[in-house]
Design a protein around this motif. Structure first.
Motif, mmCIF file in Angstrom:
data_model
loop_
_atom_site.group_PDB
_atom_site.id
_atom_site.type_symbol
_atom_site.label_atom_id
_atom_site.label_comp_id
_atom_site.label_asym_id
_atom_site.label_seq_id
_atom_site.Cartn_x
_atom_site.Cartn_y
_atom_site.Cartn_z
ATOM 1 N N PRO A 8 0.902 -1.058 0.070
ATOM 2 C CA PRO A 8 -0.064 0.092 0.004
ATOM 3 C C PRO A 8 0.782 1.154 -0.171
ATOM 4 C CG PRO A 8 -0.175 -1.391 2.105
ATOM 5 C CD PRO A 8 0.603 -2.195 1.457
ATOM 6 N N PRO A 9 0.614 2.376 -0.707
ATOM 7 C CA PRO A 9 1.072 3.358 -0.646
ATOM 8 C C PRO A 9 1.350 4.196 0.639
ATOM 9 C CG PRO A 9 -0.812 3.844 -1.663
ATOM 10 C CD PRO A 9 -0.881 2.396 -1.370
ATOM 11 N N LYS A 10 2.395 5.023 0.877
ATOM 12 C CA LYS A 10 2.707 5.850 1.794
ATOM 13 C C LYS A 10 2.868 7.221 1.327
ATOM 14 C CE LYS A 10 6.406 3.352 3.128
ATOM 15 N NZ LYS A 10 6.382 2.218 2.164
ATOM 16 N N GLY A 26 1.943 9.983 -10.225
ATOM 17 C CA GLY A 26 1.410 10.779 -9.309
ATOM 18 C C GLY A 26 2.230 10.604 -7.957
ATOM 19 N N ILE A 27 2.181 11.434 -7.060
ATOM 20 C CA ILE A 27 2.887 11.432 -5.607
ATOM 21 C C ILE A 27 1.629 11.022 -4.807
ATOM 22 C CG2 ILE A 27 4.213 12.573 -3.884
ATOM 23 C CD1 ILE A 27 5.473 14.030 -6.106
ATOM 24 N N TYR A 28 1.892 10.058 -4.028
ATOM 25 C CA TYR A 28 0.737 9.764 -3.041
ATOM 26 C C TYR A 28 1.254 10.656 -1.732
ATOM 27 C CZ TYR A 28 -2.329 7.408 0.373
ATOM 28 O OH TYR A 28 -3.182 7.141 1.153
ATOM 29 N N VAL A 29 -0.014 11.582 -1.392
ATOM 30 C CA VAL A 29 0.281 12.451 -0.362
ATOM 31 C C VAL A 29 -0.546 12.293 0.998
ATOM 32 C CG1 VAL A 29 0.908 14.213 -2.001
ATOM 33 C CG2 VAL A 29 -1.673 13.926 -1.176
ATOM 34 N N GLY A 30 -1.277 10.959 0.945
ATOM 35 C CA GLY A 30 -2.042 10.414 2.033
ATOM 36 C C GLY A 30 -3.239 10.781 2.151
ATOM 37 N N ASP A 31 -3.756 9.787 2.897
ATOM 38 C CA ASP A 31 -5.734 9.912 2.979
ATOM 39 C C ASP A 31 -6.280 9.776 1.580
ATOM 40 O OD1 ASP A 31 -5.599 10.722 5.490
ATOM 41 O OD2 ASP A 31 -5.342 12.787 5.205
ATOM 42 N N CYS A 68 -8.060 1.578 -14.126
ATOM 43 C CA CYS A 68 -6.732 1.196 -14.484
ATOM 44 C C CYS A 68 -5.967 0.685 -13.331
ATOM 45 C CB CYS A 68 -5.769 2.296 -15.299
ATOM 46 S SG CYS A 68 -6.643 2.609 -17.152
ATOM 47 N N ASN A 69 -4.963 -0.235 -13.399
ATOM 48 C CA ASN A 69 -4.018 -0.757 -12.320
ATOM 49 C C ASN A 69 -3.187 0.404 -12.030
ATOM 50 O OD1 ASN A 69 -5.689 -3.172 -12.599
ATOM 51 N ND2 ASN A 69 -4.102 -3.925 -13.775
ATOM 52 N N TYR A 70 -2.609 0.485 -10.831
ATOM 53 C CA TYR A 70 -1.770 1.157 -10.322
ATOM 54 C C TYR A 70 -0.817 0.307 -9.127
ATOM 55 C CZ TYR A 70 -4.662 1.877 -6.105
ATOM 56 O OH TYR A 70 -5.354 1.451 -5.177
ATOM 57 N N ARG A 71 0.286 0.998 -9.095
ATOM 58 C CA ARG A 71 1.445 0.357 -8.082
ATOM 59 C C ARG A 71 2.356 1.554 -7.588
ATOM 60 N NH1 ARG A 71 6.175 -2.532 -10.904
ATOM 61 N NH2 ARG A 71 6.569 -0.983 -12.721
ATOM 62 N N VAL A 72 2.725 1.286 -6.511
ATOM 63 C CA VAL A 72 3.863 2.064 -5.867
ATOM 64 C C VAL A 72 5.097 1.681 -6.580
ATOM 65 C CG1 VAL A 72 5.497 2.451 -3.722
ATOM 66 C CG2 VAL A 72 2.969 2.023 -3.493
ATOM 67 N N ASN A 73 5.673 2.583 -7.276
ATOM 68 C CA ASN A 73 6.902 2.342 -8.061
ATOM 69 C C ASN A 73 8.171 3.336 -7.661
ATOM 70 O OD1 ASN A 73 8.798 1.736 -9.814
ATOM 71 N ND2 ASN A 73 7.727 1.664 -11.616
ATOM 72 N N ASN A 74 8.847 3.168 -6.541
ATOM 73 C CA ASN A 74 9.892 4.195 -6.480
ATOM 74 C C ASN A 74 11.036 3.621 -6.939
ATOM 75 O OD1 ASN A 74 8.205 5.719 -4.485
ATOM 76 N ND2 ASN A 74 8.324 4.346 -2.968
ATOM 77 N N PRO A 85 9.860 11.757 3.353
ATOM 78 C CA PRO A 85 8.595 12.035 2.897
ATOM 79 C C PRO A 85 7.610 13.163 3.017
ATOM 80 C CG PRO A 85 8.739 9.722 3.803
ATOM 81 C CD PRO A 85 10.216 10.479 4.105
ATOM 82 N N GLU A 86 8.092 13.953 4.331
ATOM 83 C CA GLU A 86 7.235 14.940 4.610
ATOM 84 C C GLU A 86 7.732 16.058 3.670
ATOM 85 O OE1 GLU A 86 10.156 14.200 6.883
ATOM 86 O OE2 GLU A 86 8.809 12.384 7.100
ATOM 87 N N LYS A 87 9.024 15.992 3.060
ATOM 88 C CA LYS A 87 9.322 17.097 2.090
ATOM 89 C C LYS A 87 8.853 16.872 0.737
ATOM 90 C CE LYS A 87 13.682 19.339 0.102
ATOM 91 N NZ LYS A 87 14.980 19.565 0.304
ATOM 92 N N VAL A 88 8.771 15.689 0.390
ATOM 93 C CA VAL A 88 8.230 15.385 -0.988
ATOM 94 C C VAL A 88 6.694 15.899 -0.913
ATOM 95 C CG1 VAL A 88 7.271 13.443 -2.464
ATOM 96 C CG2 VAL A 88 9.515 13.270 -1.198
ATOM 97 N N VAL A 89 5.905 15.480 0.096
ATOM 98 C CA VAL A 89 4.482 15.693 0.398
ATOM 99 C C VAL A 89 4.273 17.227 0.279
ATOM 100 C CG1 VAL A 89 2.427 15.568 1.499
ATOM 101 C CG2 VAL A 89 3.875 13.731 1.096
ATOM 102 N N GLN A 90 5.137 18.055 1.119
ATOM 103 C CA GLN A 90 5.175 19.422 1.091
ATOM 104 C C GLN A 90 5.367 20.110 -0.377
ATOM 105 O OE1 GLN A 90 7.821 21.439 3.742
ATOM 106 N NE2 GLN A 90 6.961 23.288 3.327
#
Length: 158
Positions: A8-10, A26-31, A68-74, A85-90
């Motif tokens: 699951p994404p974080k 996209g970037i997962y930003v929570g919620d 469509c399908n999706y996945r976490v792909n770092n 992560p906080e800096k990425v989301v901000q």
């Protein structure tokens, strides 16, 4: 219903949406939300290629997936140290609502998310597209345009 594969994404994770013939990022930003560089309708950045600009939006992950399908792909984490992560989301949230230049080769949705996570722009799609273009780019471009028009029409008729 879209299928998520893997973990699951974080917050701060890169989300790869598997579209017909290309990927959207996209970037997962929570919620349950992602921030992504897209057209005005929020489905893809592909149509933005014609206008030279795209908008940064915050949308529900499920809405962006649009079946469509999706996945976490770092995928670059082994090569480049990601920001916290906080800096990425901000950084991503600060750009929501802004219209940015768009270029398939230098400023696409994958470039956008990698710049937020790593501080540098990467896109394997550009490298792969260069290979396909050398083999038969005209046919590929026509096919991509057809698939995009078909999917967009399908969405508008739902």
């Amino acid at each position: 219903m879209p299928l998520a594969s893997g973990s699951p994404p974080k917050p701060g994770d890169l989300i790869e949406f598997i579209r017909p013939l290309y990927q959207h990022w996209g970037i997962y930003v929570g919620d349950g939300y992602v921030v992504h560089l897209t057209d005005q309708e929020g489905w893809s950045s592909l149509s933005s290629a014609l206008g030279g600009t795209a908008i940064v939006r915050k949308d529900l992950l499920e809405n962006v997936a649009d079946g469509c399908n999706y996945r976490v792909n770092n995928k670059y984490d082994l090569k480049v140290q990601p920001y916290p992560p906080e800096k990425v989301v901000q950084a991503a949230m600060e750009l929501v609502g802004q219209t940015l230049p768009y270029s398939v080769t230098s400023s696409n949705c994958e470039h956008f998310v990698t710049a937020m996570r790593y501080g540098d722009r990467f896109s394997d799609q550009v490298d792969n597209a260069s290979i396909y273009a050398a083999v038969g780019g005209g046919a590929l471009a026509a096919t991509i345009a057809f698939v995009y028009a078909f999917m967009r029409n399908k969405r508008q008729n739902q």
